[in-house]
Design a protein around this motif. Structure first.
Motif, short mmCIF file in Angstrom:
data_model
loop_
_atom_site.label_atom_id
_atom_site.label_comp_id
_atom_site.label_asym_id
_atom_site.label_seq_id
_atom_site.Cartn_x
_atom_site.Cartn_y
_atom_site.Cartn_z
N LEU A 87 0.80 -1.22 0.00
CA LEU A 87 0.00 0.00 0.00
C LEU A 87 0.84 1.28 0.00
N ARG A 88 2.13 1.15 -0.03
CA ARG A 88 2.99 2.34 0.02
C ARG A 88 3.15 2.93 -1.38
N LYS A 89 2.11 3.59 -1.82
CA LYS A 89 2.06 4.26 -3.12
C LYS A 89 1.63 5.70 -2.88
N PRO A 90 1.93 6.58 -3.81
CA PRO A 90 1.59 8.00 -3.60
C PRO A 90 0.11 8.25 -3.31
N ILE A 91 -0.79 7.55 -4.00
CA ILE A 91 -2.22 7.79 -3.76
C ILE A 91 -2.61 7.35 -2.35
N ASN A 92 -2.01 6.27 -1.86
CA ASN A 92 -2.33 5.79 -0.51
C ASN A 92 -1.72 6.70 0.55
N TYR A 93 -0.57 7.30 0.25
CA TYR A 93 -0.01 8.30 1.17
C TYR A 93 -0.95 9.50 1.27
N ILE A 117 -4.22 9.42 0.81
CA ILE A 117 -5.38 8.99 1.60
C ILE A 117 -5.03 8.93 3.08
N ALA A 118 -3.84 8.43 3.42
CA ALA A 118 -3.41 8.39 4.82
C ALA A 118 -3.24 9.80 5.38
N ASN A 119 -2.77 10.72 4.54
CA ASN A 119 -2.63 12.11 4.96
C ASN A 119 -4.00 12.72 5.25
N MET A 120 -4.99 12.44 4.42
CA MET A 120 -6.34 12.94 4.67
C MET A 120 -6.93 12.31 5.93
N ASP A 174 -8.19 14.31 9.19
CA ASP A 174 -9.52 14.11 9.78
C ASP A 174 -9.42 13.72 11.25
N LEU A 175 -8.43 12.90 11.57
CA LEU A 175 -8.23 12.48 12.95
C LEU A 175 -7.90 13.67 13.84
N LEU A 176 -6.99 14.52 13.39
CA LEU A 176 -6.65 15.71 14.17
C LEU A 176 -7.83 16.65 14.30
N PHE A 177 -8.57 16.82 13.22
CA PHE A 177 -9.75 17.69 13.24
C PHE A 177 -10.75 17.22 14.29
#
Length: 113
Positions: free
Chosen positions: A55-61, A63-66, A70-73
């Protein structure tokens, strides 16, 4: 100043409106449920991307960043909203007013982002 301007300026003031007991209990349950589901779901997404090499691909990074955003929000806003259901001011004085305005600012900015 007309009554519409007064109503809109009153809405943005940092004070809690008088709420019924049922509204407070329902709001508390809803915010706690949102908090728990959000923590579980977003943490799971971040952990999956971190621990699974496929899963270590740019698109998954992305998604993990989003998910982490969301978690911090949710971690900053849900407790604040729950506290606002029961108190008119969380912190008093000038620091409290600054905190209230900054919290509103970050809430709106993170929602827009």
């Amino acid at each position: 100043m007309n009554s519409t301007a007064n109503a809109s300026s009153e809405f943005w003031k940092c004070s809690t409106l008088v709420n019924s007991k049922a509204f407070k209990i329902g709001g508390t349950v809803a915010f706690c449920l949102i908090l728990l589901v959000s923590i579980a779901g977003n943490s799971l997404i971040v952990m999956l991307v971190y621990k699974t090499p496929n899963l270590r691909k740019p698109i998954n990074y992305f998604i993990a960043n989003m998910a982490s955003s969301d978690l911090l929000f949710i971690l900053f806003t849900c407790p604040w909203f729950i506290a606002r259901l029961y108190t008119s001011r969380i912190i008093g004085g000038q620091f409290g007013q600054a905190f209230c305005k900054l919290n509103t600012f970050f809430l709106n900015v993170s929602a827009i982002v």
